[in-house]
Design a protein around this motif. Structure first.
Motif, mmCIF file in Angstrom:
data_model
loop_
_atom_site.group_PDB
_atom_site.id
_atom_site.type_symbol
_atom_site.label_atom_id
_atom_site.label_comp_id
_atom_site.label_asym_id
_atom_site.label_seq_id
_atom_site.Cartn_x
_atom_site.Cartn_y
_atom_site.Cartn_z
ATOM 1 N N ILE A 134 0.853 -1.191 0.000
ATOM 2 C CA ILE A 134 0.000 0.000 0.000
ATOM 3 C C ILE A 134 0.891 1.244 0.000
ATOM 4 O O ILE A 134 1.837 1.341 0.774
ATOM 5 N N GLY A 135 0.592 2.184 -0.876
ATOM 6 C CA GLY A 135 1.322 3.453 -0.937
ATOM 7 C C GLY A 135 2.536 3.443 -1.853
ATOM 8 O O GLY A 135 3.190 4.473 -2.014
ATOM 9 N N LEU A 136 2.849 2.293 -2.467
ATOM 10 C CA LEU A 136 4.047 2.213 -3.303
ATOM 11 C C LEU A 136 3.979 3.172 -4.485
ATOM 12 O O LEU A 136 4.917 3.934 -4.728
ATOM 13 N N ILE A 137 2.883 3.161 -5.214
ATOM 14 C CA ILE A 137 2.773 4.040 -6.386
ATOM 15 C C ILE A 137 2.809 5.507 -5.960
ATOM 16 O O ILE A 137 3.427 6.337 -6.617
ATOM 17 N N ARG A 138 2.200 5.825 -4.820
ATOM 18 C CA ARG A 138 2.251 7.201 -4.299
ATOM 19 C C ARG A 138 3.691 7.610 -4.025
ATOM 20 O O ARG A 138 4.134 8.701 -4.397
ATOM 21 N N ASP A 139 4.459 6.713 -3.369
ATOM 22 C CA ASP A 139 5.850 7.030 -3.038
ATOM 23 C C ASP A 139 6.703 7.185 -4.293
ATOM 24 O O ASP A 139 7.562 8.070 -4.358
ATOM 25 N N ILE A 140 6.452 6.347 -5.278
ATOM 26 C CA ILE A 140 7.204 6.435 -6.533
ATOM 27 C C ILE A 140 6.851 7.719 -7.279
ATOM 28 O O ILE A 140 7.735 8.430 -7.765
ATOM 29 N N SER A 141 5.572 8.043 -7.354
ATOM 30 C CA SER A 141 5.199 9.265 -8.068
ATOM 31 C C SER A 141 5.726 10.515 -7.354
ATOM 32 O O SER A 141 6.022 11.526 -7.994
ATOM 33 N N ALA A 142 5.894 10.445 -6.029
ATOM 34 C CA ALA A 142 6.470 11.575 -5.286
ATOM 35 C C ALA A 142 7.911 11.843 -5.716
ATOM 36 O O ALA A 142 8.351 12.998 -5.732
ATOM 37 N N ILE A 143 8.649 10.794 -6.074
ATOM 38 C CA ILE A 143 10.022 10.973 -6.552
ATOM 39 C C ILE A 143 10.008 11.734 -7.882
ATOM 40 O O ILE A 143 10.802 12.663 -8.089
ATOM 41 N N PHE A 144 9.106 11.348 -8.780
ATOM 42 C CA PHE A 144 9.006 12.066 -10.057
ATOM 43 C C PHE A 144 8.635 13.525 -9.815
ATOM 44 O O PHE A 144 9.182 14.419 -10.460
ATOM 45 N N THR A 145 7.750 13.775 -8.863
ATOM 46 C CA THR A 145 7.363 15.145 -8.525
ATOM 47 C C THR A 145 8.552 15.921 -7.975
ATOM 48 O O THR A 145 8.778 17.080 -8.341
#
Length: 85
Positions: free
Chosen positions: A8-19
């Motif tokens: 849970i939250g993996l895609i959120r954490d990954i997209s935060a890096i792109f941001t």
């Protein structure tokens, strides 16, 4: 391509890096199999290879991410970084 354990939250954490790097994600596909998530066909707009190196390193620091690689149809342009333990 990003390979990671599913959580849970993996895609959120990954997209935060792109941001964090102000990198626009233009395409993002993923599949889950046997508790592993593989994100592939991630199309992004990268300014240069220094930014790419920093991005791949930062992605591999996300908990659960095992590997982040650049895959391109041009074999000579393939750039890979592996998780350092």
């Amino acid at each position: 391509r990003i390979e990671a354990g599913d959580r849970i939250g993996l895609i959120r954490d990954i997209s935060a890096i792109f941001t964090k790097f102000s990198i626009n994600i233009m395409e993002f596909n993923c599949e889950i199999s046997e508790g592993r998530m593989i994100m592939h066909d991630i199309a992004v707009d990268i300014d240069d290879f220094d930014q790419l190196d920093s991005l791949l390193y930062s992605l591999e620091q996300v908990p659960g991410v095992e590997r982040a690689t650049l895959q391109t149809p041009l074999a000579h342009a393939k750039k890979t970084t592996e998780v350092r333990e």
